[in-house]
Structure formats: C-alpha cells, structure tokens
Design an enzyme around this catalytic site. Sequence first.
Site, mmCIF file in Angstrom:
data_model
loop_
_atom_site.group_PDB
_atom_site.id
_atom_site.type_symbol
_atom_site.label_atom_id
_atom_site.label_comp_id
_atom_site.label_asym_id
_atom_site.label_seq_id
_atom_site.Cartn_x
_atom_site.Cartn_y
_atom_site.Cartn_z
ATOM 1 N N CYS A 180 69.393 58.761 29.994
ATOM 2 C CA CYS A 180 67.977 58.513 30.345
ATOM 3 C C CYS A 180 67.010 59.439 29.624
ATOM 4 C CB CYS A 180 67.762 58.722 31.835
ATOM 5 S SG CYS A 180 68.782 57.698 32.839
ATOM 6 N N CYS A 319 64.321 82.598 32.100
ATOM 7 C CA CYS A 319 63.560 81.776 33.057
ATOM 8 C C CYS A 319 63.440 82.568 34.349
ATOM 9 C CB CYS A 319 64.245 80.434 33.279
ATOM 10 S SG CYS A 319 65.799 80.578 34.157
#
Lengths: 358, 77
Positions: A180, A319
């Site tokens: 996807c 992060c």
Amino acid sequence: MNRYSRHIILSEVGQEGQAKLLKAKVLVVGAGGLGCPALQYLTASGIGTIGIIDFDIVEESNLQRQVLFGTSTLGKNKAIASKTRLEDLNSTITINAYPEKLTSKNALDLFKKYDIIIDGTDNFTTRYLINDVAILTNKPVVYAAIYKFEGQVSVFNYQNGPSYRCLFPNPPKEGSVANCSEVGVLGVLTGIIGSMQANEVIKIILGFRDVLSGKLFCYNAKTSQTTTLKINRNDSEFKKVLKQKNNLKALHEDISCETLIQEITAEDTLEKKQVMFIDVRESYEQPELNIPKCFNIPLSQLVDNLNQINSKHTNIFVCQSGIRSKKAVRIAQEHGITNCYSLKGGISELIQLFKIKI
Amino acid sequence: MILNIKYFGLLAEITKCNEENVEFSNSSVSELLSLLFNKYPDLRDKDFQVAQNNEIVSKGTIVSETEIALLPPFSGG
C-alpha cells in the site's frame, strides 16, 4: 448482557452464541488497514480475549484508513494505541497488546494461546510465517490482502480445508508485488475487507456452515464486481510445513529487519567519525534538537529526501523513543544507504549527552 | 473457442482491461499462457494463479471451460 441484546435476539446467535463469542480468543496480526476495522467489530461483538501484535508506529499517512488511530496517537505503537481505543469501546473483554514483530521465535507460543488467527499483515514474509505456524498449531487463519481497489478474503487451515500455500505455494520474488505504501489503497476498501474478516471469525465461532474455507472471495471496489474462486487442498503443501516442525527457522530465514538494524547508544556516537544526526520526528514534535551536525527529515517524507543522506557520513537516525529511527534505518538501507544507525533511547539520550559534553 | 479472461490486480494494469475475450484453439493452460505472454510480454515475469470456471487449476490442466481468471498474490494490509 444488554450490550449484546441485538445479537441475542437473533435466533442464529442467542444467549448460547453470545456465550461462545465471549469465550473465544482471537489473535490479530497487524493493526493496520485490515486489522483496525476487524478489531473494532470483534471488540464490539464481545470476543472474550483479543490479542493484537504489531511492532509498527502510527504515522499520519495511516489515518486515511486505520480508523482506530487519531492525531493524539501519532508516533505511538499500533498494538498499544489500539488496545487503549478498544478498551473504551468494550472494557468487559480482555485485550492483550504485543508491541513486537511476529517472528519464527515468538509465533508458536503466541498462536497456542488463541483459537483463531487473523492475517492483517502487509508483507509476504509474515503471511507465510502465519500460514506455517497456523498449520503447526492447527489454528484456522482468516486471511485478507488488498491491492489498490481490490481485496481478497479466505479462511485457511479450517476443518481440513486448504492453506495459503495451496493457493500460492511460494512467496513471490522479492519486490515484485507492491504494498500500500508504494502504490496506494482506497481507504474504505480496507474497511470493507477487514470487516469481512471479522465476519468470518464470528461465523467460525458460531459454527455457521458456509465459512469461506476453500474459497477465495475477490472484491473490486471500483467496479463493485465480486468473484469467488474455489481453492483445493494440496496435502503436499501441509507436509512440507509439518516436516519442518522442529526447524521453523529454516523455513523462514528470519531476515527480520530488526536484526539487521544497528543500534547505537548516545555515548558511543562520540567514538564515530563524521557523525551526522538525522532527526526523523515530525516538525511539530518537541523538544527541538539544536545540536551541530543535525538535520530534520520527518519519517513520513524520508523516502522522498534520501538524496540528503550521504553514506560517507556515520548516519545516526534519531526519534522520540528509538522506534521510528529503526524504521528510518530500514528504509535508508532498503534504498542502498549504508553506514546507518538508530539512536537507542531516542532524543532524550542525545540532549542529556550534549548537555554534559558541550 | 472464445475464452473470457479476467485479470486481477496488477495484471489488469498490464493488460489495460479487467476482462477480455480471446480466441484459443490449443489445449492446456500453459499453452494459453504462452499466447497471453506474446500478447502482453510484461505478464511473463509476474506471479499468478489461473482459475478455470472459478476453480484454481494447475498449468497442465486442459482448457475446457470458457471462464478463465488470472489471479496474482496481493500483499497489502
């Protein structure tokens, strides 16, 4: 039982059927486009125990279809974020979150704890692992997969029916089938197909006759066409898996990305030459990382900005907590960038280090 | 005979149609595939299964029905 009154008044469900649902244990592998709607209806239906395994974190681009998440859960692990949302929907059932990757090491023990497995993954490695471990543990798999506007649904390994390998014996060549994130998908399609998976689970638990076993249901959201193809059981595919019972790893060369991703502690970054820190948090995330040799590429834009990364540097991805940075390393490596590390523990480690050292 | 061939997923993008009628006079599924590979060379390196009359069949099967479908694996979730 007022919660389930609309089930109970159905003669095909009744008190007895609802009791079966409440006793059932269902494991959902992947809380993504398919997993979210499936989980939503399974939880609402009162499946007594639901397990959710997913190592991934919620990104903004997921929100177009992964309906259990919202802006408040961006950056959170999907298994944990779903559990929180689902407990609000139905606090009377048990929900177990496993914020990890399904591997040949953990799959056997995990599958043994559940009655039915839902395959809501987005890659062939995990699909074949689910198939094989389900055969070894004798659990039915409610399978679905999607491509752009099209979805496939089937029930495998159910009452001597076929398995996924009876349909597609071997994984396709690496990279030959897009997922996807590469080609896109109609959000509502995942809702339709994931809900069909929940429906098959409920049919199995209630003992309905016409389960989608031995049949592959294909749906095209663009044309509204449906096709159901018959799949025959191929015993040699089962034997192939059962023969590897004691050597599951051999069948699944665990090219688990996790093992290929090198982590580095803040302290150890000082030992490296030509260090470049790449902050992959989204622009709204705090605190700002204000240190030399650092720049920002949000994870959601990483693929389009890989040209900013130089393999001659020691590239250290950073992060908030050290999970997304691993994903960033994986993406960079997949695109041929070498010399990449993920900063263990995330941004706070780095800030602490620079306060001390500068 | 005239076969009606349905293409799913990526295969429909290669053939630029969801289904079409094809004249076929040979016998096996693999012969049918050779014919389709000539027409659409990009199909050649794709993984897919063939269904005849809505049932998945092997490449050696004799084509005896007119409804054929070519089904690739999907990975998305």
